[in-house]
Design a protein around this motif. Structure first.
Motif, PDB file in Angstrom:
ATOM      1  N   ASN A 177       0.840  -1.058  -0.042  1.00 52.14           N
ATOM      2  CA  ASN A 177       0.046   0.188   0.144  1.00 52.14           C
ATOM      3  C   ASN A 177       0.783   1.308   0.014  1.00 52.14           C
ATOM      4  OD1 ASN A 177       0.990   0.466   2.685  1.00 52.14           O
ATOM      5  ND2 ASN A 177      -0.918  -0.374   3.400  1.00 52.14           N
ATOM      6  N   ILE A 178       0.098   2.517  -0.093  1.00 53.86           N
ATOM      7  CA  ILE A 178       0.965   3.942  -0.198  1.00 53.86           C
ATOM      8  C   ILE A 178       1.888   3.778   0.910  1.00 53.86           C
ATOM      9  CG2 ILE A 178      -1.354   5.041   0.588  1.00 53.86           C
ATOM     10  CD1 ILE A 178       0.004   7.264  -1.596  1.00 53.86           C
ATOM     11  N   ASN A 179       1.224   3.833   2.152  1.00 48.05           N
ATOM     12  CA  ASN A 179       2.064   3.964   3.402  1.00 48.05           C
ATOM     13  C   ASN A 179       3.385   2.937   3.461  1.00 48.05           C
ATOM     14  OD1 ASN A 179       0.446   5.717   4.341  1.00 48.05           O
ATOM     15  ND2 ASN A 179      -0.755   4.397   5.542  1.00 48.05           N
ATOM     16  N   THR A 180       3.276   1.836   3.131  1.00 48.35           N
ATOM     17  CA  THR A 180       4.580   1.163   3.290  1.00 48.35           C
ATOM     18  C   THR A 180       5.463   1.553   2.057  1.00 48.35           C
ATOM     19  OG1 THR A 180       3.116  -0.765   3.628  1.00 48.35           O
ATOM     20  CG2 THR A 180       5.282  -1.494   3.129  1.00 48.35           C
ATOM     21  N   THR A 181       4.995   1.808   0.819  1.00 47.39           N
ATOM     22  CA  THR A 181       5.699   2.194  -0.240  1.00 47.39           C
ATOM     23  C   THR A 181       6.365   3.552  -0.035  1.00 47.39           C
ATOM     24  OG1 THR A 181       4.071   1.117  -1.686  1.00 47.39           O
ATOM     25  CG2 THR A 181       5.754   2.540  -2.709  1.00 47.39           C
ATOM     26  N   LYS A 182       5.812   4.710   0.599  1.00 47.72           N
ATOM     27  CA  LYS A 182       6.419   5.710   0.877  1.00 47.72           C
ATOM     28  C   LYS A 182       7.508   5.434   2.209  1.00 47.72           C
ATOM     29  CE  LYS A 182       5.350   9.965   3.552  1.00 47.72           C
ATOM     30  NZ  LYS A 182       4.418  10.684   4.272  1.00 47.72           N
ATOM     31  N   LEU A 225      10.606   4.251   0.265  1.00 46.24           N
ATOM     32  CA  LEU A 225      11.130   4.959  -0.460  1.00 46.24           C
ATOM     33  C   LEU A 225      12.255   6.247   0.651  1.00 46.24           C
ATOM     34  CD1 LEU A 225       8.712   5.875  -3.143  1.00 46.24           C
ATOM     35  CD2 LEU A 225      10.753   4.881  -3.550  1.00 46.24           C
ATOM     36  N   LEU A 226      11.627   6.570   1.501  1.00 43.60           N
ATOM     37  CA  LEU A 226      12.128   7.536   2.517  1.00 43.60           C
ATOM     38  C   LEU A 226      13.304   6.737   3.246  1.00 43.60           C
ATOM     39  CD1 LEU A 226       8.970   9.321   3.975  1.00 43.60           C
ATOM     40  CD2 LEU A 226      10.613  10.166   2.155  1.00 43.60           C
ATOM     41  N   GLU A 227      12.844   5.492   3.504  1.00 41.92           N
ATOM     42  CA  GLU A 227      14.230   4.720   4.152  1.00 41.92           C
ATOM     43  C   GLU A 227      15.441   4.647   3.342  1.00 41.92           C
ATOM     44  OE1 GLU A 227      12.374   0.973   5.107  1.00 41.92           O
ATOM     45  OE2 GLU A 227      11.543   1.739   6.828  1.00 41.92           O
ATOM     46  N   LEU A 228      15.321   4.824   2.235  1.00 40.78           N
ATOM     47  CA  LEU A 228      16.409   5.055   1.290  1.00 40.78           C
ATOM     48  C   LEU A 228      17.583   6.037   1.371  1.00 40.78           C
ATOM     49  CD1 LEU A 228      14.904   3.974  -2.382  1.00 40.78           C
ATOM     50  CD2 LEU A 228      16.414   2.656  -1.107  1.00 40.78           C
ATOM     51  N   GLU A 229      16.977   7.134   2.321  1.00 44.52           N
ATOM     52  CA  GLU A 229      18.015   8.094   2.676  1.00 44.52           C
ATOM     53  C   GLU A 229      18.885   7.580   3.552  1.00 44.52           C
ATOM     54  OE1 GLU A 229      16.206  11.393   4.743  1.00 44.52           O
ATOM     55  OE2 GLU A 229      18.389  12.212   5.468  1.00 44.52           O
ATOM     56  N   ASN A 230      18.395   6.648   4.447  1.00 49.20           N
ATOM     57  CA  ASN A 230      19.466   6.083   5.406  1.00 49.20           C
ATOM     58  C   ASN A 230      20.160   5.190   4.665  1.00 49.20           C
ATOM     59  OD1 ASN A 230      19.188   7.034   7.853  1.00 49.20           O
ATOM     60  ND2 ASN A 230      17.440   5.913   8.465  1.00 49.20           N
ATOM     61  N   GLU A 280      17.838  12.370   0.224  1.00 46.47           N
ATOM     62  CA  GLU A 280      17.740  13.470   1.442  1.00 46.47           C
ATOM     63  C   GLU A 280      16.660  14.376   0.967  1.00 46.47           C
ATOM     64  OE1 GLU A 280      22.117  13.944   3.471  1.00 46.47           O
ATOM     65  OE2 GLU A 280      21.532  15.382   1.973  1.00 46.47           O
ATOM     66  N   ASN A 281      16.533  14.555  -0.120  1.00 47.25           N
ATOM     67  CA  ASN A 281      15.416  15.835  -0.402  1.00 47.25           C
ATOM     68  C   ASN A 281      13.919  15.280  -0.385  1.00 47.25           C
ATOM     69  OD1 ASN A 281      16.676  18.558  -1.077  1.00 47.25           O
ATOM     70  ND2 ASN A 281      18.167  17.164  -1.812  1.00 47.25           N
ATOM     71  N   LEU A 282      13.808  13.972  -0.331  1.00 45.13           N
ATOM     72  CA  LEU A 282      12.766  13.278  -0.787  1.00 45.13           C
ATOM     73  C   LEU A 282      11.460  13.664   0.388  1.00 45.13           C
ATOM     74  CD1 LEU A 282      11.112  11.738  -2.811  1.00 45.13           C
ATOM     75  CD2 LEU A 282      11.880   9.722  -1.758  1.00 45.13           C
ATOM     76  N   LYS A 283      11.958  13.576   1.507  1.00 43.34           N
ATOM     77  CA  LYS A 283      11.132  13.687   2.700  1.00 43.34           C
ATOM     78  C   LYS A 283      10.434  15.218   2.730  1.00 43.34           C
ATOM     79  CE  LYS A 283      14.835  14.654   5.999  1.00 43.34           C
ATOM     80  NZ  LYS A 283      15.953  14.698   5.209  1.00 43.34           N
ATOM     81  N   ASP A 284      10.965  15.948   2.132  1.00 47.68           N
ATOM     82  CA  ASP A 284      10.395  17.316   2.339  1.00 47.68           C
ATOM     83  C   ASP A 284       9.553  17.712   0.850  1.00 47.68           C
ATOM     84  OD1 ASP A 284      11.816  18.183   4.650  1.00 47.68           O
ATOM     85  OD2 ASP A 284      13.502  18.883   3.443  1.00 47.68           O
ATOM     86  N   LYS A 285       9.861  16.795  -0.160  1.00 49.98           N
ATOM     87  CA  LYS A 285       9.219  17.115  -1.409  1.00 49.98           C
ATOM     88  C   LYS A 285       8.109  16.080  -1.647  1.00 49.98           C
ATOM     89  CE  LYS A 285      12.515  20.253  -2.740  1.00 49.98           C
ATOM     90  NZ  LYS A 285      13.751  19.678  -3.223  1.00 49.98           N
ATOM     91  N   VAL A 286       8.161  14.864  -0.796  1.00 49.18           N
ATOM     92  CA  VAL A 286       7.031  13.977  -1.259  1.00 49.18           C
ATOM     93  C   VAL A 286       5.781  14.400  -1.260  1.00 49.18           C
ATOM     94  CG1 VAL A 286       7.077  12.749   1.036  1.00 49.18           C
ATOM     95  CG2 VAL A 286       6.973  11.332  -1.005  1.00 49.18           C
ATOM     96  N   LEU A 309      15.552  -1.004  -6.156  1.00 46.11           N
ATOM     97  CA  LEU A 309      14.682  -2.362  -6.468  1.00 46.11           C
ATOM     98  C   LEU A 309      14.267  -2.885  -5.321  1.00 46.11           C
ATOM     99  CD1 LEU A 309      16.328  -3.361  -9.767  1.00 46.11           C
ATOM    100  CD2 LEU A 309      14.158  -2.205  -9.408  1.00 46.11           C
ATOM    101  N   ASN A 310      15.241  -3.029  -4.347  1.00 47.74           N
ATOM    102  CA  ASN A 310      14.934  -3.422  -2.927  1.00 47.74           C
ATOM    103  C   ASN A 310      13.712  -2.827  -2.368  1.00 47.74           C
ATOM    104  OD1 ASN A 310      15.450  -5.719  -1.130  1.00 47.74           O
ATOM    105  ND2 ASN A 310      16.153  -4.096   0.103  1.00 47.74           N
ATOM    106  N   ALA A 311      13.666  -1.544  -2.490  1.00 48.71           N
ATOM    107  CA  ALA A 311      12.461  -0.868  -1.898  1.00 48.71           C
ATOM    108  C   ALA A 311      11.320  -0.804  -2.609  1.00 48.71           C
ATOM    109  CB  ALA A 311      12.882   0.818  -1.825  1.00 48.71           C
ATOM    110  N   LEU A 312      11.185  -1.235  -4.088  1.00 48.44           N
ATOM    111  CA  LEU A 312      10.362  -1.247  -4.882  1.00 48.44           C
ATOM    112  C   LEU A 312       9.433  -2.562  -4.790  1.00 48.44           C
ATOM    113  CD1 LEU A 312      10.617   0.334  -8.283  1.00 48.44           C
ATOM    114  CD2 LEU A 312       9.152   1.083  -6.459  1.00 48.44           C
ATOM    115  N   ILE A 313      10.460  -3.503  -4.652  1.00 44.49           N
ATOM    116  CA  ILE A 313       9.873  -5.137  -4.729  1.00 44.49           C
ATOM    117  C   ILE A 313       8.936  -5.077  -3.278  1.00 44.49           C
ATOM    118  CG2 ILE A 313      10.765  -7.281  -4.510  1.00 44.49           C
ATOM    119  CD1 ILE A 313      12.626  -6.717  -6.481  1.00 44.49           C
ATOM    120  N   GLY A 314       9.528  -4.611  -2.030  1.00 46.33           N
ATOM    121  CA  GLY A 314       8.974  -4.843  -0.868  1.00 46.33           C
ATOM    122  C   GLY A 314       8.360  -6.135  -0.390  1.00 46.33           C
TER     123      GLY A 314
END
Ligand code: ADP
Ligand code: MG
Length: 192
Positions: free
Chosen positions: A2-7, A10-15, A45-51, A184-189
């Motif tokens: 779902n959208i929450n997990t996907t988001k 994606l945000l975890e990719l900053e770490n 890094e910029n994603l959390k402010d722009k998402v 891809l690891n983030a997208l495959i979930g």
């Protein structure tokens, strides 16, 4: 997914890119200009402010726009354009069939934008192999993704900066192939 997990993925990719920055820099120093680590980190890094999480479509579109304007280099437009294209086909909940469609779109976007084919030692090698594997109902976990990136080590680069090294590019992993493993690891979930 779902959208929450996907988001969240994606945000975890900053770490992830914070942790991997030095490794990606080292890879790009060997066969490029050494900026791929900082490029990927700047994008995520910029994603959390722009998402924009008002819909799955907007989540992908805003991710694409953010990556396009913040990563820079050759990889920024490639990742950015791909997420914008995936926004056109993503479902509100990503199931197996939609994941296959997303990976097909990602693969076609990189091929089109990068004018790249298989075995040219780029990020394309990882996304194209992942698409084929997921389409064939194979589980693609982080280890499998890594094995696709590892395949670029023996290749000779014929695209991007690494192509200037010609035969000397052999023996080094492509930096974009390595960053693609994490994206891809983030997208495959849940499918892994
Ligand atoms: P730059 O090469 O401009 O410094 P980056 O270092 O951020 O940009 O990204 C380099 C990565 O971009 C490469 O490792 C490769 O995977 C990818 N790349 C470069 N050119 C292409 C292309 N034409 N098609 C697909 N991927 C490419
Ligand atoms: Mg570079």
């Amino acid at each position: 997914m779902n959208i929450n997990t996907t988001k969240q993925h994606l945000l975890e990719l900053e770490n992830t890119f914070k942790e991997q920055e030095d490794t990606l820099t080292e890879l790009d120093r060997a066969i490029g200009d050494g900026d791929h680590g900082v490029n990927m980190l700047r994008g995520f890094e910029n994603l959390k402010d722009k998402v924009d999480d008002s819909s799955m479509k907007n989540l992908f579109k805003s991710t694409g726009m953010t990556l396009m304007s913040n990563i820079g280099g050759a990889s920024g437009p490639l990742y950015g354009f791909s997420f914008v294209k995936m926004a056109e086909v993503v479902s509100d909940d990503i199931d197996h069939d939609n994941l296959v469609t997303l990976l097909e779109t990602f693969t076609e976007a990189i091929a089109k934008r990068g004018k790249v084919e298989l075995n040219e030692k780029t990020m394309y090698d990882v996304v194209a192999r992942t698409f084929e594997a997921v389409k064939a109902d194979e589980k693609v976990n982080l280890e499998r993704l890594q094995s696709f990136a590892d395949e670029t080590i023996d290749m000779v680069a014929t695209k991007g900066r690494a192509s200037y090294y010609k035969e000397a590019s052999k023996g080094y992993m492509d930096p974009g192939a390595q960053s693609m493993v994490y994206v891809l690891n983030a997208l495959i979930g849940d499918e892994r």
